[in-house]
Design a protein around this motif. Structure first.
Motif, PDB file in Angstrom:
ATOM      1  N   ARG A  55       0.866  -1.185   0.000  1.00 23.72           N
ATOM      2  CA  ARG A  55       0.000   0.000   0.000  1.00 23.72           C
ATOM      3  C   ARG A  55       0.897   1.228   0.000  1.00 23.72           C
ATOM      4  NH1 ARG A  55      -2.477   3.171   3.928  1.00 23.72           N
ATOM      5  NH2 ARG A  55      -1.694   1.805   5.582  1.00 23.72           N
ATOM      6  N   ARG A  68      -3.500  10.045  -3.454  1.00 23.74           N
ATOM      7  CA  ARG A  68      -4.246   8.865  -3.036  1.00 23.74           C
ATOM      8  C   ARG A  68      -3.373   7.909  -2.223  1.00 23.74           C
ATOM      9  NH1 ARG A  68      -7.843  11.380  -4.904  1.00 23.74           N
ATOM     10  NH2 ARG A  68      -9.600  10.728  -6.233  1.00 23.74           N
ATOM     11  N   VAL A  70      -3.125   4.001  -2.235  1.00 24.33           N
ATOM     12  CA  VAL A  70      -3.579   2.933  -3.128  1.00 24.33           C
ATOM     13  C   VAL A  70      -2.809   1.654  -2.828  1.00 24.33           C
ATOM     14  CG1 VAL A  70      -4.330   4.439  -5.007  1.00 24.33           C
ATOM     15  CG2 VAL A  70      -1.946   3.716  -4.901  1.00 24.33           C
ATOM     16  N   ILE A  78      -1.719   0.187 -10.234  1.00 23.85           N
ATOM     17  CA  ILE A  78      -2.484   1.027  -9.315  1.00 23.85           C
ATOM     18  C   ILE A  78      -3.440   1.899 -10.121  1.00 23.85           C
ATOM     19  CG2 ILE A  78      -0.758   1.095  -7.480  1.00 23.85           C
ATOM     20  CD1 ILE A  78       0.122   3.841  -8.537  1.00 23.85           C
TER      21      ILE A  78
END
Length: 220
Positions: A55, A68, A70, A78
């Motif tokens: 992540r 973001r 992601v 992604i």
């Protein structure tokens, strides 16, 4: 009642102690091969490559609405606003940053995007150690440093007294599905004072997530 007796093979014990000695020296910042030539491969800096299930935080300077958190999918991609999915799996953080900047430039979304990436949560990085080790198990790889076959064997409790350490195998599945098998002479590593070598050739082998290490039994 007769007391139980145990037989410990001196050769295996000596090798296990040698491995432990190398690990202890490394843990204390000492070089176990100070008197031997040092290989370039063993000295290169570790550079983490992004992997599925990591992540990451993607921030675009001056564009907070495009930033973001992601998670990288199974294909190494992604999803980001206004552009097609970007492939970042297998890339370093710097390479991924450039790939995202390119996506926004080629999509005519931003003229000069400046991207910052940080890893918020690392995916599980496991290898499996089986065969003649004292505690066969899955072993977690460190996220930001190299890990060798010797490290994995020691994490699994070290070799048993009947381990054949001249023919330890590492089975690796490549991204295209091809399976590659390396044979590691752990005894040779000890003789070479800490250098992991494969056959054929003379290249340091660092473990990767998903590797399967097998320590065979020595014929007595």
């Amino acid at each position: 009642m007769r007391a139980a007796t145990f037989s410990i093979h001196p050769r295996s014990t000596a090798i296990a102690l040698s491995i432990l000695g190398l690990t202890t020296l490394a843990a204390h910042g000492q070089n176990p091969a100070a008197s031997a030539p040092v290989r370039v491969e063993a000295q290169k800096a570790f550079i983490y490559k992004l992997t599925p299930s990591d992540r990451i935080r993607v921030e675009i300077y001056g564009e907070p609405d495009l930033s973001r958190n992601v998670r990288i999918d199974a294909q190494g991609r992604i999803s980001l606003p206004l552009v097609d999915d970007v492939k970042v799996g297998g890339l370093t953080v710097d390479e991924a940053k450039k790939a995202i900047e390119l996506a926004y430039r080629e999509g005519l979304i931003l003229r000069k995007p400046e991207v910052k990436i940080s890893v918020e949560d690392y995916a599980p990085r496991l290898v499996t150690v089986n065969g003649q080790v004292r505690t066969p198990q899955q072993v977690s790889l460190p996220a930001e440093s190299f890990f060798t076959v010797v490290d994995a064997i020691m994490r699994a409790g070290g070799p048993t007294d009947i381990a054949k350490l001249t023919a330890v195998t590492v089975k690796r599945t490549l991204p295209d599905g091809t399976v590659k098998v390396f044979t590691i002479d752990v005894e040779g590593i000890i003789r070479d004072k800490g250098r992991d070598r494969t056959r054929p050739g003379d290249t340091t082998l660092y473990l990767e997530p998903g590797d399967n290490i097998y320590v065979p039994e020595r014929l007595i």
